[in-house]
Design an enzyme around this catalytic site. Structure first.
Site, PDB file in Angstrom:
ATOM      1  N   CYS A   2     -32.330 -26.693  -2.786  1.00 58.58           N
ATOM      2  CA  CYS A   2     -32.583 -25.706  -1.748  1.00 58.58           C
ATOM      3  C   CYS A   2     -34.012 -25.836  -1.237  1.00 58.58           C
ATOM      4  O   CYS A   2     -34.889 -26.351  -1.918  1.00 58.58           O
ATOM      5  CB  CYS A   2     -32.328 -24.289  -2.223  1.00 58.58           C
ATOM      6  SG  CYS A   2     -30.674 -23.973  -2.831  1.00 58.58           S
ATOM      7  N   ARG A  27     -34.692 -32.656  -0.987  1.00 56.76           N
ATOM      8  CA  ARG A  27     -34.443 -31.798  -2.146  1.00 56.76           C
ATOM      9  C   ARG A  27     -32.948 -31.643  -2.434  1.00 56.76           C
ATOM     10  O   ARG A  27     -32.573 -31.209  -3.507  1.00 56.76           O
ATOM     11  CB  ARG A  27     -35.068 -30.420  -1.909  1.00 56.76           C
ATOM     12  CG  ARG A  27     -36.578 -30.448  -1.860  1.00 56.76           C
ATOM     13  CD  ARG A  27     -37.138 -29.092  -1.474  1.00 56.76           C
ATOM     14  NE  ARG A  27     -36.904 -28.081  -2.473  1.00 56.76           N
ATOM     15  CZ  ARG A  27     -37.727 -27.790  -3.470  1.00 56.76           C
ATOM     16  NH1 ARG A  27     -38.849 -28.471  -3.616  1.00 56.76           N
ATOM     17  NH2 ARG A  27     -37.454 -26.843  -4.329  1.00 56.76           N
ATOM     18  N   TRP A  78     -28.116 -25.369  -1.312  1.00 52.07           N
ATOM     19  CA  TRP A  78     -27.314 -26.199  -2.208  1.00 52.07           C
ATOM     20  C   TRP A  78     -26.387 -25.240  -2.939  1.00 52.07           C
ATOM     21  O   TRP A  78     -26.835 -24.377  -3.689  1.00 52.07           O
ATOM     22  CB  TRP A  78     -28.231 -26.941  -3.177  1.00 52.07           C
ATOM     23  CG  TRP A  78     -27.601 -28.060  -3.939  1.00 52.07           C
ATOM     24  CD1 TRP A  78     -27.147 -29.244  -3.442  1.00 52.07           C
ATOM     25  CD2 TRP A  78     -27.400 -28.127  -5.358  1.00 52.07           C
ATOM     26  NE1 TRP A  78     -26.676 -30.046  -4.461  1.00 52.07           N
ATOM     27  CE2 TRP A  78     -26.820 -29.387  -5.653  1.00 52.07           C
ATOM     28  CE3 TRP A  78     -27.658 -27.258  -6.417  1.00 52.07           C
ATOM     29  CZ2 TRP A  78     -26.488 -29.775  -6.935  1.00 52.07           C
ATOM     30  CZ3 TRP A  78     -27.327 -27.640  -7.704  1.00 52.07           C
ATOM     31  CH2 TRP A  78     -26.745 -28.892  -7.955  1.00 52.07           C
ATOM     32  N   ASN A 107     -34.123 -19.003  -2.888  1.00 57.22           N
ATOM     33  CA  ASN A 107     -33.854 -20.050  -3.872  1.00 57.22           C
ATOM     34  C   ASN A 107     -33.750 -19.399  -5.240  1.00 57.22           C
ATOM     35  O   ASN A 107     -34.522 -18.489  -5.563  1.00 57.22           O
ATOM     36  CB  ASN A 107     -34.986 -21.082  -3.913  1.00 57.22           C
ATOM     37  CG  ASN A 107     -34.990 -22.003  -2.718  1.00 57.22           C
ATOM     38  OD1 ASN A 107     -34.092 -21.952  -1.881  1.00 57.22           O
ATOM     39  ND2 ASN A 107     -35.999 -22.849  -2.630  1.00 57.22           N
ATOM     40  N   GLY A 108     -32.837 -19.889  -6.071  1.00 51.25           N
ATOM     41  CA  GLY A 108     -32.696 -19.336  -7.415  1.00 51.25           C
ATOM     42  C   GLY A 108     -31.323 -18.723  -7.610  1.00 51.25           C
ATOM     43  O   GLY A 108     -30.413 -18.891  -6.798  1.00 51.25           O
ATOM     44  N   GLU A 488     -32.439 -45.604 -18.247  1.00 51.36           N
ATOM     45  CA  GLU A 488     -32.946 -45.324 -16.905  1.00 51.36           C
ATOM     46  C   GLU A 488     -32.273 -46.227 -15.861  1.00 51.36           C
ATOM     47  O   GLU A 488     -31.967 -45.774 -14.753  1.00 51.36           O
ATOM     48  CB  GLU A 488     -34.465 -45.518 -16.884  1.00 51.36           C
ATOM     49  CG  GLU A 488     -35.123 -45.332 -15.525  1.00 51.36           C
ATOM     50  CD  GLU A 488     -34.979 -43.927 -14.966  1.00 51.36           C
ATOM     51  OE1 GLU A 488     -35.288 -43.750 -13.768  1.00 51.36           O
ATOM     52  OE2 GLU A 488     -34.546 -43.016 -15.695  1.00 51.36           O
ATOM     53  N   LYS A 492     -30.152 -44.773 -12.689  1.00 47.15           N
ATOM     54  CA  LYS A 492     -30.445 -45.091 -11.298  1.00 47.15           C
ATOM     55  C   LYS A 492     -29.207 -45.611 -10.573  1.00 47.15           C
ATOM     56  O   LYS A 492     -28.936 -45.239  -9.433  1.00 47.15           O
ATOM     57  CB  LYS A 492     -31.559 -46.149 -11.216  1.00 47.15           C
ATOM     58  CG  LYS A 492     -32.929 -45.615 -11.492  1.00 47.15           C
ATOM     59  CD  LYS A 492     -33.390 -44.703 -10.369  1.00 47.15           C
ATOM     60  CE  LYS A 492     -34.334 -43.630 -10.875  1.00 47.15           C
ATOM     61  NZ  LYS A 492     -33.793 -42.630 -11.757  1.00 47.15           N
ATOM     62  N   GLU A 495     -26.735 -42.739  -9.979  1.00 42.28           N
ATOM     63  CA  GLU A 495     -27.267 -41.711  -9.086  1.00 42.28           C
ATOM     64  C   GLU A 495     -27.046 -42.053  -7.617  1.00 42.28           C
ATOM     65  O   GLU A 495     -26.702 -41.166  -6.821  1.00 42.28           O
ATOM     66  CB  GLU A 495     -28.768 -41.531  -9.314  1.00 42.28           C
ATOM     67  CG  GLU A 495     -29.151 -40.653 -10.482  1.00 42.28           C
ATOM     68  CD  GLU A 495     -30.642 -40.479 -10.593  1.00 42.28           C
ATOM     69  OE1 GLU A 495     -31.088 -39.345 -10.809  1.00 42.28           O
ATOM     70  OE2 GLU A 495     -31.393 -41.470 -10.457  1.00 42.28           O
ATOM     71  N   HIS A 511     -20.149 -50.346 -31.807  1.00 44.26           N
ATOM     72  CA  HIS A 511     -19.558 -49.183 -32.458  1.00 44.26           C
ATOM     73  C   HIS A 511     -18.707 -48.379 -31.469  1.00 44.26           C
ATOM     74  O   HIS A 511     -18.818 -47.146 -31.403  1.00 44.26           O
ATOM     75  CB  HIS A 511     -20.658 -48.323 -33.076  1.00 44.26           C
ATOM     76  CG  HIS A 511     -21.438 -49.041 -34.133  1.00 44.26           C
ATOM     77  ND1 HIS A 511     -21.040 -49.086 -35.453  1.00 44.26           N
ATOM     78  CD2 HIS A 511     -22.566 -49.788 -34.046  1.00 44.26           C
ATOM     79  CE1 HIS A 511     -21.913 -49.814 -36.148  1.00 44.26           C
ATOM     80  NE2 HIS A 511     -22.849 -50.253 -35.320  1.00 44.26           N
ATOM     81  N   LYS A 610     -33.620 -32.912  -5.719  1.00 46.04           N
ATOM     82  CA  LYS A 610     -34.847 -33.494  -6.237  1.00 46.04           C
ATOM     83  C   LYS A 610     -35.464 -32.617  -7.320  1.00 46.04           C
ATOM     84  O   LYS A 610     -35.923 -33.106  -8.344  1.00 46.04           O
ATOM     85  CB  LYS A 610     -35.846 -33.702  -5.092  1.00 46.04           C
ATOM     86  CG  LYS A 610     -37.146 -34.378  -5.502  1.00 46.04           C
ATOM     87  CD  LYS A 610     -36.887 -35.798  -5.979  1.00 46.04           C
ATOM     88  CE  LYS A 610     -38.166 -36.537  -6.302  1.00 46.04           C
ATOM     89  NZ  LYS A 610     -37.885 -37.858  -6.893  1.00 46.04           N
TER      90      LYS A 610
END
Length: 615
Positions: A2, A27, A78, A107-108, A488, A492, A495, A511, A610
């Site tokens: 947001c 964001r 969002w 926001n929140g 990582e 990436k 994402e 395993h 973000k």
């Protein structure tokens, strides 16, 4: 997640609000809207909302005939409470029939909105959306008696949860009220104007003077003054500071995407990160943010890193560095799990919170829990003045510059470099010799130049990626300090390209996950020359024998590995503790090129934000 932009001043608000929303597109959001007070006396409230990108909102405003006025609020949403619909988009208003012309952006999450909604419904309020935000503005309207500031204060004393809000009212056309708890909000100070935003990138084009609201703080803004209080109407002093961000830093320049720009900015970003922090003549690390705590850190009995996502992967590398260089027992925790487990925090525990934005809700909550239990809290963040930087005992800024692409790149290498600096800083006060520190500092200084050499391979990495980009399942494997790099790399790829990818220790493959390997499955190995190189080669052989196609990140000069792989990305030789700083670069480029080849929106991947400012 947001974005908030608000303006009160003497200029036309809508162009400023739209520009600010475009600055905040990174964001993550799914709808957008603007409300403006119009007319000569400012007592007409008009709005436009839309589903989709800001450009859709801009077209809708033009079709509406514009939104003239010098005070307004704007938001990118969002979805949390309620689906992605125009009705659920912000701004929201108090009741059409019973209301006072109050509009809000938020926001929140208001956690007790359901009980408040029932109470307000019993009083005759009618709701038009599914959102918690509409409940909040109705509550403000219910408590409004001619003073918007006092109504906001009263309402916020009744709500539970997190909020950053901007509120306007047609009955008070020269006033805007903003407030925050747990979600970031800044007020930029211009000449007879204020620009409010959830991120400094929406402010910096207009002013470099700002103040950040603390939790439970309310600010009443007029065109030529402001007043800050607590929600209990106790006056507090706002600390005005200069924004360090430059407008050029958030422009795309000649790059096709922000993510590519930020990948290529990493050498410069790391040079800025270590500038002034490495004293070669004295052979020591200088960290102004923690220098006074050097003795306490050297006496630490345990270090705990907390973070989420990419920051958690960087923290895992930090664990290796702390135990290797500082010889302090170290753990890494998901911040989202840490606070709910009633964690054991003994005397001598140091908790290090890692976050790019400095606003990650789970990480902030974990840090507060740890400090409440007696731990020393350190912050490793990128954004100056962010909440984590203010809530910790001390910390170190990354100084890598703004990161616009949702998928973090330069912040990750900054987090790893700062972790290495911290580990060396503490290690010198414990067991590291002067010669060992000198070697480490020389190696750190050389890293940016070595990354530049890796970046020269971007085209060849794209060509190699094109051969595998049609496969929907990948494995990323590494050992030791490069295991988190595998994590990582997988993160990436999934994402931004939406390819299913898993990162894990190379030995863990046998395993269970080895059952997934079939003919042609891409398996990426971080196979640089280090203490576990021979073990990694054995793992490569195991994958090859089952038909997997191996892509390796290897050390320059390692010609033998090429016979085992379908593709090899070479990186310069680096001492083992610092290898992640170069071995991650090919994986960033691989993910970027895979996303582009698959036609994905690299900078704004679906469902991602973000800065995750709610739990």
């Amino acid at each position: 997640m947001c974005g908030i932009v608000a303006y009160i001043g003497h200029r036309d608000a809508t162009p400023i609000l739209l520009e600010g929303l475009k600055r905040l597109e990174y964001r993550g959001y799914d709808s957008a809207g603007i409300a403006v007070l119009q007319g000569e006396d400012g007592t007409t409230l008009d709005q436009v909302k839309s589903v989709g990108r800001v450009r859709v909102l801009e077209d809708a405003i033009n079709a509406h005939g514009g939104l003239p006025g010098s005070i307004g609020i704007a938001h990118t949403r969002w979805a949390t409470h309620g689906g992605v619909t125009q009705a659920n988009a912000h701004p929201h208003h108090d009741d059409v029939n019973l209301g006072h012309g109050i509009a809000i952006i938020h926001n929140g999450i208001i956690e007790n909105y359901q009980s408040l909604r029932i109470w307000l419904t019993e009083k005759g309020h009618v709701f038009s959306s599914e959102t918690d935000t509409e409940v909040l503005v109705h509550l403000i309207g219910e408590l409004y008696h001619g003073d918007l500031e006092k109504a906001v204060q009263s309402a916020l004393r009744e709500v539970e949860g997190a909020y950053a809000i901007a509120v306007i009212c047609k009955k008070e056309p020269g006033v805007m009220v903003v407030a925050r708890k747990g979600s970031p909000l800044l007020v930029g100070i211009g000449k007879d104007e204020y620009v409010v935003a959830s991120d400094q990138s929406a402010i910096v084009a207009h002013t470099n003077q700002a103040f950040a609201l603390d939790d439970y703080t309310v600010a009443k803004l007029t065109r030529d003054s402001f007043r800050t209080t607590t929600v209990d109407d106790i006056e507090v002093t706002a600390e005005v500071y200069k924004l360090e961000l430059e407008i050029e830093q958030i422009e795309l320049g000649n790059y096709k995407h922000y993510m590519l720009k930020e990948i290529f900015e990493q050498p410069r970003a790391l040079r800025t990160c270590i500038q002034g922090r490495i004293d070669h003549r004295a052979g020591q690390v200088v960290l102004g943010g923690v220098n006074e705590f050097g003795r306490d850190l050297a006496r630490a009995k345990r270090i705990v890193f907390v973070g989420q996502g990419t920051a958690l992967n960087a923290a895992m590398i930090g664990e290796y560095l702390m135990e290797d260089l500082a010889k302090i027992p170290t753990d890494v925790e998901f911040a989202s799990e840490f606070r709910y487990r009633n964690p054991i925090v003994e005397e001598g525990t140091v908790v290090i919170a890692i976050s790019q934005s400095g606003e990650t809700a789970d990480t902030l909550a974990a840090m507060k829990e740890a400090r409440q239990k007696g731990a020393m809290g350190l912050g490793v963040v990128n954004v100056v003045g962010s909440t984590i930087s203010r809530e910790t005992d001390a910390g170190v800024y990354l100084r890598v510059g703004p990161e616009i692409g949702v998928a973090s790149t330069k912040a990750f290498v900054g987090q790893v470099m700062v972790s290495a600096l911290l580990a060396t800083f503490i290690g010198r006060r414990r067991f590291l010799s002067q010669d060992q520190v000198t070697t480490l500092l020389d190696e750190m200084t050389a890293i940016p130049g070595k990354i530049e050499r890796v970046l020269e391979q971007s085209d060849s990495i794209r060509d190699a990626t094109s051969r595998f980009v049609g496969r929907e399942n990948w494995l990323f494997l590494g050992r030791g300090v490069n295991y988190p790099v595998a994590m990582e790399g997988a993160l990436k790829l999934k994402e931004i390209s939406y390819i299913h990818a898993e990162g894990m220790p190379a030995a863990e493959m046998k395993h269970g996950p080895i059952a997934l390997i079939d003919d042609g499955m891409p398996v990426v190995f971080i196979a640089t020359r280090n203490s576990q190189y021979d073990k990694v080669i054995s793992n490569i052989e195991e994958v090859r024998s089952r038909g997997g196609h191996v892509i390796a990140v290897a050390t320059e000069g390692d010609k033998d590995i090429a016979r085992l792989c379908e593709a090899v990305f070479y990186v310069p030789d680096v001492i083992e503790p610092l290898q992640p700083l170069v071995s991650v670069i090919p994986l960033q480029l691989l993910a970027y090129h895979a996303a582009v080849l698959r036609g994905k929106d690299v900078d704004k991947p679906r469902n991602l934000a973000k800065s995750v400012t709610v739990e």
